[in-house]
Motif scaffolding. Structure first.
Motif, PDB file in Angstrom:
ATOM      1  N   ASP A  55       0.826  -1.216   0.000  1.00  0.00           N
ATOM      2  CA  ASP A  55       0.000   0.000   0.000  1.00  0.00           C
ATOM      3  C   ASP A  55       0.857   1.261   0.000  1.00  0.00           C
ATOM      4  O   ASP A  55       0.576   2.210  -0.736  1.00  0.00           O
ATOM      5  CB  ASP A  55      -0.951   0.010   1.189  1.00  0.00           C
ATOM      6  N   ALA A  56       1.898   1.273   0.820  1.00  0.00           N
ATOM      7  CA  ALA A  56       2.779   2.440   0.890  1.00  0.00           C
ATOM      8  C   ALA A  56       3.492   2.642  -0.446  1.00  0.00           C
ATOM      9  O   ALA A  56       3.621   3.774  -0.933  1.00  0.00           O
ATOM     10  CB  ALA A  56       3.792   2.278   2.020  1.00  0.00           C
ATOM     11  N   PHE A  57       3.944   1.552  -1.055  1.00  0.00           N
ATOM     12  CA  PHE A  57       4.620   1.642  -2.341  1.00  0.00           C
ATOM     13  C   PHE A  57       3.683   2.181  -3.415  1.00  0.00           C
ATOM     14  O   PHE A  57       4.050   3.072  -4.186  1.00  0.00           O
ATOM     15  CB  PHE A  57       5.175   0.277  -2.762  1.00  0.00           C
ATOM     16  N   GLU A  58       2.469   1.645  -3.479  1.00  0.00           N
ATOM     17  CA  GLU A  58       1.506   2.084  -4.491  1.00  0.00           C
ATOM     18  C   GLU A  58       1.157   3.563  -4.329  1.00  0.00           C
ATOM     19  O   GLU A  58       1.017   4.282  -5.319  1.00  0.00           O
ATOM     20  CB  GLU A  58       0.240   1.234  -4.426  1.00  0.00           C
ATOM     21  N   GLU A  59       1.030   4.016  -3.090  1.00  0.00           N
ATOM     22  CA  GLU A  59       0.736   5.426  -2.842  1.00  0.00           C
ATOM     23  C   GLU A  59       1.879   6.321  -3.327  1.00  0.00           C
ATOM     24  O   GLU A  59       1.664   7.335  -3.992  1.00  0.00           O
ATOM     25  CB  GLU A  59       0.486   5.646  -1.351  1.00  0.00           C
ATOM     26  N   GLN A  60       3.114   5.928  -2.998  1.00  0.00           N
ATOM     27  CA  GLN A  60       4.285   6.703  -3.430  1.00  0.00           C
ATOM     28  C   GLN A  60       4.433   6.641  -4.948  1.00  0.00           C
ATOM     29  O   GLN A  60       4.790   7.640  -5.577  1.00  0.00           O
ATOM     30  CB  GLN A  60       5.550   6.180  -2.740  1.00  0.00           C
ATOM     31  N   TYR A  61       4.145   5.503  -5.536  1.00  0.00           N
ATOM     32  CA  TYR A  61       4.221   5.351  -6.994  1.00  0.00           C
ATOM     33  C   TYR A  61       3.268   6.330  -7.672  1.00  0.00           C
ATOM     34  O   TYR A  61       3.624   6.976  -8.658  1.00  0.00           O
ATOM     35  CB  TYR A  61       3.881   3.902  -7.379  1.00  0.00           C
ATOM     36  N   ALA A  62       2.046   6.434  -7.133  1.00  0.00           N
ATOM     37  CA  ALA A  62       1.062   7.359  -7.696  1.00  0.00           C
ATOM     38  C   ALA A  62       1.518   8.813  -7.551  1.00  0.00           C
ATOM     39  O   ALA A  62       1.345   9.621  -8.479  1.00  0.00           O
ATOM     40  CB  ALA A  62      -0.285   7.159  -7.026  1.00  0.00           C
ATOM     41  N   LYS A  63       2.120   9.142  -6.404  1.00  0.00           N
ATOM     42  CA  LYS A  63       2.636  10.508  -6.202  1.00  0.00           C
ATOM     43  C   LYS A  63       3.751  10.821  -7.193  1.00  0.00           C
ATOM     44  O   LYS A  63       3.801  11.905  -7.766  1.00  0.00           O
ATOM     45  CB  LYS A  63       3.163  10.683  -4.778  1.00  0.00           C
ATOM     46  N   LEU A  64       4.643   9.861  -7.383  1.00  0.00           N
ATOM     47  CA  LEU A  64       5.742  10.067  -8.313  1.00  0.00           C
ATOM     48  C   LEU A  64       5.247  10.167  -9.749  1.00  0.00           C
ATOM     49  O   LEU A  64       5.798  10.924 -10.552  1.00  0.00           O
ATOM     50  CB  LEU A  64       6.775   8.946  -8.177  1.00  0.00           C
ATOM     51  N   GLU A  65       4.215   9.422 -10.067  1.00  0.00           N
ATOM     52  CA  GLU A  65       3.640   9.512 -11.404  1.00  0.00           C
ATOM     53  C   GLU A  65       3.046  10.900 -11.639  1.00  0.00           C
ATOM     54  O   GLU A  65       3.176  11.469 -12.725  1.00  0.00           O
ATOM     55  CB  GLU A  65       2.568   8.442 -11.587  1.00  0.00           C
ATOM     56  N   ALA A  66       2.422  11.461 -10.600  1.00  0.00           N
ATOM     57  CA  ALA A  66       1.858  12.807 -10.713  1.00  0.00           C
ATOM     58  C   ALA A  66       2.955  13.865 -10.828  1.00  0.00           C
ATOM     59  O   ALA A  66       2.756  14.904 -11.458  1.00  0.00           O
ATOM     60  CB  ALA A  66       0.966  13.095  -9.514  1.00  0.00           C
ATOM     61  N   ASP A  67       4.109  13.594 -10.208  1.00  0.00           N
ATOM     62  CA  ASP A  67       5.228  14.545 -10.231  1.00  0.00           C
ATOM     63  C   ASP A  67       6.219  14.259 -11.353  1.00  0.00           C
ATOM     64  O   ASP A  67       7.344  14.761 -11.341  1.00  0.00           O
ATOM     65  CB  ASP A  67       5.970  14.519  -8.889  1.00  0.00           C
ATOM     66  N   ARG A  68       5.813  13.479 -12.308  1.00  0.00           N
ATOM     67  CA  ARG A  68       6.696  13.091 -13.412  1.00  0.00           C
ATOM     68  C   ARG A  68       7.221  14.308 -14.176  1.00  0.00           C
ATOM     69  O   ARG A  68       8.365  14.333 -14.607  1.00  0.00           O
ATOM     70  CB  ARG A  68       5.941  12.172 -14.349  1.00  0.00           C
ATOM     71  N   ALA A  69       6.382  15.342 -14.307  1.00  0.00           N
ATOM     72  CA  ALA A  69       6.782  16.553 -15.047  1.00  0.00           C
ATOM     73  C   ALA A  69       7.922  17.289 -14.340  1.00  0.00           C
ATOM     74  O   ALA A  69       8.714  17.978 -14.986  1.00  0.00           O
ATOM     75  CB  ALA A  69       5.589  17.483 -15.214  1.00  0.00           C
ATOM     76  N   GLN A  70       8.031  17.125 -13.014  1.00  0.00           N
ATOM     77  CA  GLN A  70       9.113  17.768 -12.260  1.00  0.00           C
ATOM     78  C   GLN A  70      10.363  16.900 -12.199  1.00  0.00           C
ATOM     79  O   GLN A  70      11.308  17.217 -11.483  1.00  0.00           O
ATOM     80  CB  GLN A  70       8.652  18.095 -10.824  1.00  0.00           C
ATOM     81  N   GLY A  71      10.362  15.785 -12.908  1.00  0.00           N
ATOM     82  CA  GLY A  71      11.556  14.947 -12.974  1.00  0.00           C
ATOM     83  C   GLY A  71      11.539  13.734 -12.060  1.00  0.00           C
ATOM     84  O   GLY A  71      12.556  13.075 -11.885  1.00  0.00           O
TER      85      GLY A  71
END
Length: 93
Positions: A55-71
């Motif tokens: 669950d923690a990994f999936e949540e962080q994965y989603a956050k990183l996917e949203a921040d993809r434009a910032q690198g």
């Protein structure tokens, strides 16, 4: 005062049960076998820990996917370890 109807099907009409809980319970009992409940807790606690990691990994994965434009890179283990989240390799997801 109006009497309340006794409806035996209330649990099934709420959407809370989907009908396979009894079957899952029987499978869990079969897997547990003759293991004592005190020993079985170690198996269950391990599964709860794995669920927490997932669950923690999936949540962080989603956050990183949203921040993809910032690198942000979803496949960089350091992105997860920086927030004290276990890195889950692709093969294990």
């Amino acid at each position: 005062m109006a009497k309340r109807k006794n409806n035996a099907c209330t649990a099934n009409t709420t959407g809370a049960t989907v009908g396979y809980e009894a079957q899952l319970w029987q499978v869990a009992d079969a897997l547990r076998g003759s293991m004592d409940a005190a020993e079985y807790k170690h198996v269950v606690l391990g599964l709860i820990f794995l669920k927490y990691i997932s669950d923690a990994f999936e949540e962080q994965y989603a956050k990183l996917e949203a921040d993809r434009a910032q690198g942000a890179d979803q496949e960089d283990p350091d992105e997860y370890q920086a927030d004290n989240i276990f890195w889950v390799p692709k093969e294990a997801r």
